[in-house]
Structure formats: C-alpha cells, structure tokens
Design a protein around this motif. Structure first.
Motif, PDB file in Angstrom:
ATOM      1  N   VAL A   1       0.750  -1.378   0.132  1.00  0.00           N
ATOM      2  CA  VAL A   1      -0.106  -0.117   0.004  1.00  0.00           C
ATOM      3  C   VAL A   1       0.742   1.336   0.009  1.00  0.00           C
ATOM      4  O   VAL A   1       0.019   2.265  -0.759  1.00  0.00           O
ATOM      5  CB  VAL A   1      -1.252   0.332   1.456  1.00  0.00           C
ATOM      6  N   ASN A   2       2.002   1.545   0.687  1.00  0.00           N
ATOM      7  CA  ASN A   2       2.886   2.544   0.130  1.00  0.00           C
ATOM      8  C   ASN A   2       4.261   2.395  -0.171  1.00  0.00           C
ATOM      9  O   ASN A   2       5.133   1.527  -0.617  1.00  0.00           O
ATOM     10  CB  ASN A   2       3.893   1.984   2.478  1.00  0.00           C
ATOM     11  N   LEU A   3       2.999   3.060  -1.700  1.00  0.00           N
ATOM     12  CA  LEU A   3       3.918   3.154  -2.649  1.00  0.00           C
ATOM     13  C   LEU A   3       5.218   3.406  -3.169  1.00  0.00           C
ATOM     14  O   LEU A   3       5.108   4.810  -2.769  1.00  0.00           O
ATOM     15  CB  LEU A   3       2.500   3.274  -4.482  1.00  0.00           C
TER      16      LEU A   3
ATOM     17  N   ASP B   1       9.442   7.176   2.658  1.00  0.00           N
ATOM     18  CA  ASP B   1       9.090   5.760   2.576  1.00  0.00           C
ATOM     19  C   ASP B   1       9.725   4.908   1.380  1.00  0.00           C
ATOM     20  O   ASP B   1      10.056   3.869   1.676  1.00  0.00           O
ATOM     21  CB  ASP B   1       7.194   6.420   1.027  1.00  0.00           C
ATOM     22  N   GLY B   2      10.204   6.567   1.188  1.00  0.00           N
ATOM     23  CA  GLY B   2      11.115   5.128   0.643  1.00  0.00           C
ATOM     24  C   GLY B   2      12.597   4.629   0.992  1.00  0.00           C
ATOM     25  O   GLY B   2      12.744   3.553   0.965  1.00  0.00           O
ATOM     26  N   ILE B   3      12.788   5.341   2.140  1.00  0.00           N
ATOM     27  CA  ILE B   3      13.608   4.470   3.015  1.00  0.00           C
ATOM     28  C   ILE B   3      12.772   3.280   4.334  1.00  0.00           C
ATOM     29  O   ILE B   3      13.633   2.100   3.728  1.00  0.00           O
ATOM     30  CB  ILE B   3      13.764   5.366   3.721  1.00  0.00           C
ATOM     31  N   THR B   4      11.871   3.788   4.389  1.00  0.00           N
ATOM     32  CA  THR B   4      11.280   2.483   5.304  1.00  0.00           C
ATOM     33  C   THR B   4      10.397   1.992   4.760  1.00  0.00           C
ATOM     34  O   THR B   4      10.120   0.925   5.268  1.00  0.00           O
ATOM     35  CB  THR B   4       9.823   3.474   6.595  1.00  0.00           C
ATOM     36  N   SER B   5       9.977   1.360   3.529  1.00  0.00           N
ATOM     37  CA  SER B   5       9.002   0.784   2.923  1.00  0.00           C
ATOM     38  C   SER B   5      10.756  -0.648   2.101  1.00  0.00           C
ATOM     39  O   SER B   5      10.354  -1.219   2.154  1.00  0.00           O
ATOM     40  CB  SER B   5       8.593   0.833   1.397  1.00  0.00           C
ATOM     41  N   PHE B   6      11.638   0.055   2.140  1.00  0.00           N
ATOM     42  CA  PHE B   6      12.411  -1.041   1.469  1.00  0.00           C
ATOM     43  C   PHE B   6      13.709  -1.525   3.021  1.00  0.00           C
ATOM     44  O   PHE B   6      15.042  -2.128   2.214  1.00  0.00           O
ATOM     45  CB  PHE B   6      12.993  -0.374   0.471  1.00  0.00           C
TER      46      PHE B   6
ATOM     47  N   SER C   1      14.291   7.775  18.212  1.00  0.00           N
ATOM     48  CA  SER C   1      13.897   6.175  18.398  1.00  0.00           C
ATOM     49  C   SER C   1      12.931   5.393  18.256  1.00  0.00           C
ATOM     50  O   SER C   1      12.191   4.867  17.380  1.00  0.00           O
ATOM     51  CB  SER C   1      15.115   5.319  19.599  1.00  0.00           C
ATOM     52  N   LEU C   2      11.605   5.962  18.945  1.00  0.00           N
ATOM     53  CA  LEU C   2      10.113   5.706  19.053  1.00  0.00           C
ATOM     54  C   LEU C   2       9.876   5.734  17.754  1.00  0.00           C
ATOM     55  O   LEU C   2       9.253   5.769  17.704  1.00  0.00           O
ATOM     56  CB  LEU C   2       9.169   6.200  20.249  1.00  0.00           C
ATOM     57  N   GLY C   3      10.809   6.999  17.341  1.00  0.00           N
ATOM     58  CA  GLY C   3       9.226   7.974  16.282  1.00  0.00           C
ATOM     59  C   GLY C   3       9.555   6.889  15.192  1.00  0.00           C
ATOM     60  O   GLY C   3       9.023   6.958  14.689  1.00  0.00           O
ATOM     61  N   VAL C   4      10.958   6.345  15.201  1.00  0.00           N
ATOM     62  CA  VAL C   4      11.490   5.584  13.838  1.00  0.00           C
ATOM     63  C   VAL C   4      10.917   4.291  13.854  1.00  0.00           C
ATOM     64  O   VAL C   4      10.004   3.724  12.955  1.00  0.00           O
ATOM     65  CB  VAL C   4      13.165   5.029  13.870  1.00  0.00           C
ATOM     66  N   ILE C   5      10.600   3.949  15.388  1.00  0.00           N
ATOM     67  CA  ILE C   5       9.479   2.569  15.527  1.00  0.00           C
ATOM     68  C   ILE C   5       8.443   2.519  14.819  1.00  0.00           C
ATOM     69  O   ILE C   5       7.914   1.478  14.115  1.00  0.00           O
ATOM     70  CB  ILE C   5       9.630   2.109  16.863  1.00  0.00           C
ATOM     71  N   GLY C   6       7.863   3.558  15.558  1.00  0.00           N
ATOM     72  CA  GLY C   6       6.193   4.267  14.951  1.00  0.00           C
ATOM     73  C   GLY C   6       6.236   3.764  13.539  1.00  0.00           C
ATOM     74  O   GLY C   6       4.844   3.758  13.378  1.00  0.00           O
ATOM     75  N   GLU C   7       7.401   4.144  12.340  1.00  0.00           N
ATOM     76  CA  GLU C   7       7.305   4.558  11.588  1.00  0.00           C
ATOM     77  C   GLU C   7       6.894   3.430  11.025  1.00  0.00           C
ATOM     78  O   GLU C   7       5.810   2.864  10.557  1.00  0.00           O
ATOM     79  CB  GLU C   7       8.393   5.410  10.995  1.00  0.00           C
ATOM     80  N   TYR C   8       7.563   3.019  11.326  1.00  0.00           N
ATOM     81  CA  TYR C   8       7.767   1.235  10.464  1.00  0.00           C
ATOM     82  C   TYR C   8       6.002   0.250  10.875  1.00  0.00           C
ATOM     83  O   TYR C   8       5.483   0.109  10.173  1.00  0.00           O
ATOM     84  CB  TYR C   8       8.767   0.148  10.854  1.00  0.00           C
TER      85      TYR C   8
ATOM     86  N   GLY D   1       3.525   2.103  12.236  1.00  0.00           N
ATOM     87  CA  GLY D   1       2.414   3.159  10.917  1.00  0.00           C
ATOM     88  C   GLY D   1       2.511   1.888   9.805  1.00  0.00           C
ATOM     89  O   GLY D   1       1.325   1.987   8.984  1.00  0.00           O
ATOM     90  N   LYS D   2       3.602   1.664   8.734  1.00  0.00           N
ATOM     91  CA  LYS D   2       3.736   0.798   7.616  1.00  0.00           C
ATOM     92  C   LYS D   2       2.719  -0.584   7.320  1.00  0.00           C
ATOM     93  O   LYS D   2       1.932  -0.780   7.351  1.00  0.00           O
ATOM     94  CB  LYS D   2       4.864   0.053   7.799  1.00  0.00           C
ATOM     95  N   ILE D   3       2.923  -0.985   8.863  1.00  0.00           N
ATOM     96  CA  ILE D   3       2.287  -2.486   9.011  1.00  0.00           C
ATOM     97  C   ILE D   3       0.970  -2.151   9.304  1.00  0.00           C
ATOM     98  O   ILE D   3       0.301  -3.135   8.664  1.00  0.00           O
ATOM     99  CB  ILE D   3       2.992  -3.181  10.100  1.00  0.00           C
ATOM    100  N   TYR D   4       0.597  -1.230  10.025  1.00  0.00           N
ATOM    101  CA  TYR D   4      -1.021  -1.140  10.198  1.00  0.00           C
ATOM    102  C   TYR D   4      -1.100  -1.042   9.065  1.00  0.00           C
ATOM    103  O   TYR D   4      -2.338  -1.337   8.075  1.00  0.00           O
ATOM    104  CB  TYR D   4      -0.953   0.421  10.917  1.00  0.00           C
ATOM    105  N   SER D   5      -1.432   0.235   7.905  1.00  0.00           N
ATOM    106  CA  SER D   5      -2.238   0.572   6.619  1.00  0.00           C
ATOM    107  C   SER D   5      -1.747  -0.426   5.750  1.00  0.00           C
ATOM    108  O   SER D   5      -2.381  -1.132   5.332  1.00  0.00           O
ATOM    109  CB  SER D   5      -1.262   1.463   6.617  1.00  0.00           C
TER     110      SER D   5
END
Ligand code: UDP
Ligand code: MG
Length: 315
Positions: free
Chosen positions: A182-184, A225-230, A286-293, A295-299
């Motif tokens: 979904v995170n294209l 997105d580009g970083i956290t998706s890959f 660190s919490l923010g970075v983990i949160g990014e991921y 969030g990604k799993i969530y979507s």
C-alpha cells in the motif's frame, strides 16, 4: 504485428498544461505509428487524480474528440504514485508496452523514440535518466543527491537520477501487479521485478505551466516512505545505538561508584541535566522511527485498495 504502446500520464490539477501536453503527445504517438514502430491501436491515457479544477472535463473532451486519448478518473485524490499505478494496471490489460510520464512536460517527450528502440532491442524495463539537474534549485539538487546516497547506504537499489519516466513491458507490469504494498514507492519496487533493463538519458526541463504538486511536505513524506518501505536499517541502527549507550552507562556506573568511594562526589548538576536531555531525545527519536514502521505495518495489514476508478473512457 506491431506492439501496442500506452502512455500513462497522472494529472492533478493540470488544466494549464493539459492542452499542450495532449497536443505534443498526440504528435509523438502519431509519428511513431507512421514510422511503423508501434501499432495504430496505441493510446495516451490521462489519469485524473481527483483534481479540483477542470482537468477531468478537459480529459473527457479530448477522449470524445479523438480515439487516441483515453481517460481514467479516480474517485478521489490518492497521490502521484497511486494514480500512476492505476494507469499502469489499467493499461497493461490492453497494451504490450506502457510508458509513464508526468503531465507537466518536464520529461522530454522525444526520449520516447529511444525508449521504444531499447524495448525492441530486448529490454523489458527502460529507465529515463536525467542527464543533468540544471533546471533544479541548488537546494533540490543537493538534497536529492544526499537522499540517493542514504538510500544506497540502506541497501535500497534505485536508479540514480531516475524519476517515474520509464517504459515497462507487459510482463514487467504483470510482475509489478504482484507487489501488493500500500505504501507505494515505485522507484524502489521496479528494480525488484528483474528482467533485462536499459537506460535512456534525457534533459529534464522546467515545468511547462502551473505549480509543482509536490510541496516540501509531500516530498519529505515520499522520501521517508522510500527508506522505510525497503530497509529496516534504521531500526537496526537504533538497536546499535541502544547497545552503545548501555555500555556507556555501565562505565558511568563504575566511574560514579569510584568517585563516591574516593569522596569527591560533588553536586554534578550539569552532567545530570545533559544526560537526561540526551537520553530523552534519543529515546523519542527511536520511538519515532519504530513508530514509522508500525504505522506502515498498520496500513499494510488493512490492505485497503490503492485506488478506486470512478470512470474509464476508451474507444
Ligand atoms: N500528481 C498526481 N497526484 C498528486 C500530485 C501530483 O497525479 O497528488 C501528478 C502531477 O499532475 C504530475 C506528476 O504527478 O503529472 C508530478 O507532479 P509535479 O510535476 O507537480 O511534481 P514535481 O515535478 O514538481 O516533482
Ligand atoms: Mg513536475
């Protein structure tokens, strides 16, 4: 029989450029048909990404006036990457080759000839690569370069100076359709498909008219997105950082006990304040970075549709 080419063009509030873009694209496609490089069944597909201006009206007028044009209207604004995907996934049902490009004429239309030539030489994916970044501001140029470097370090394989101007064959698109994320971030996904690839250099010009639909905020979101998706390297980095800080704190413990025993322990206000702020900052980051991921799993787990087509005109 010649291959059918579809050119997909996502459009968000592009009423200012559409008349010119459609004119130039039509001339290009017709010349390619004349040269016998592509089939006369080829089309130019405009994808209206929920525009608020007259974009869809213009597209449907074009479609009614000339069979060479086709139009897809998305039910609402889903962003460039999703609009592009909607175009690609629709076009692959009809076309043998699909070229994606922006509506604002920044991508040099004359490069299309070379794209098709590379395809005929056997490439399944042809990347349009900018030969220079002269038309960009110094800020955009340096941040873009830094970003490419970071991606590379994180192990994300993308083509340098390539945006979303590319040719894909039908089977490459079939491959793309199997990526369900979904995170294209198409730039990162396409190199994962495989097959023979080629690159074509082109000069990227200024936007023909209107304003960029990618303000800094959207650009940053896209970059993250580009970083956290890959890559999961940022999370690894946090783990490493935590480990180092843990070791340091052990050393500090030993040190403070020794100081206490010797009897030199004085107020130490500054060092306490500093460590509180620093540890606090690192933890929040660190919490923010983990949160990014997360969030990604969530979507991703919701796997909502990436686009919904309201209308499709093709003759
Ligand atoms: N675009 C879109 N949906 C959006 C934003 C942009 O379909 O929400 C399209 C836009 O119409 C254009 C392409 O994406 O065809 C690239 O956008 P733009 O030229 O504004 O970006 P820039 O070249 O400034 O990075
Ligand atoms: Mg542009």
């Amino acid at each position: 029989m010649n291959d059918i080419l579809y050119v997909t063009v996502p459009c968000y509030n592009e009423e200012e450029v559409l008349p010119e873009t459609s004119k130039r694209l039509k001339a290009k496609i017709e010349s390619l048909i004349e040269k016998g490089m592509i089939s006369s069944q080829s089309r130019i597909v405009f994808i209206d990404d929920g525009s608020k201006d007259k974009t869809w009206q213009l597209i449907s007028e074009l479609c009614n006036a000339d069979d060479i044009f086709a139009g897809i209207k998305l039910a609402h604004n889903r962003g460039h990457q999703n609009a592009l995907l909607a175009g690609l996934m629709t076009a692959k049902e009809y076309a043998d080759i699909v070229i994606s490009m922006d509506a604002d004429l920044q991508d040099d239309i004359d490069a299309v000839d070379k794209f098709v030539e590379e395809y005929h030489k056997g490439a399944d994916i042809v990347y349009g690569v900018r030969s220079s970044r002269k038309t960009d501001t110094a800020f955009k140029r340096s941040t873009a370069l830094a970003y490419y470097r970071i991606l590379q370090k994180m192990g994300v394989d993308i083509v340098y100076n390539h945006a979303d101007y590319r040719l894909m064959s039908k089977r490459a698109l079939e491959g793309l359709s199997k990526f369900n994320e979904v995170n294209l971030f198409l730039r990162g996904i396409v190199p994962l498909i495989g097959y023979k690839t080629a690159t074509v250099e082109y000069e990227r010009s200024e936007r023909f008219a209107g304003e960029s639909k990618y303000p800094l905020k959207k650009m940053l979101a896209f970059a993250i997105d580009g970083i956290t998706s890959f890559s999961i390297k940022p999370i690894r980095f946090i783990t490493g950082l935590g480990f180092i800080i843990f070791i340091l704190s052990l050393l500090m413990l030993v040190y403070s006990v020794i100081v206490k025993i010797i009897g030199h322990a004085d107020s130490g206000w500054a060092s306490i304040i500093c460590s509180i702020w620093m540890i606090g900052g690192i933890q929040l980051l660190s919490l923010g970075v983990i949160g990014e991921y997360i969030g990604k799993i969530y979507s991703e787990t919701k796997s909502r549709p990436r686009f919904i087509i309201e209308e499709f005109i093709k003759k």
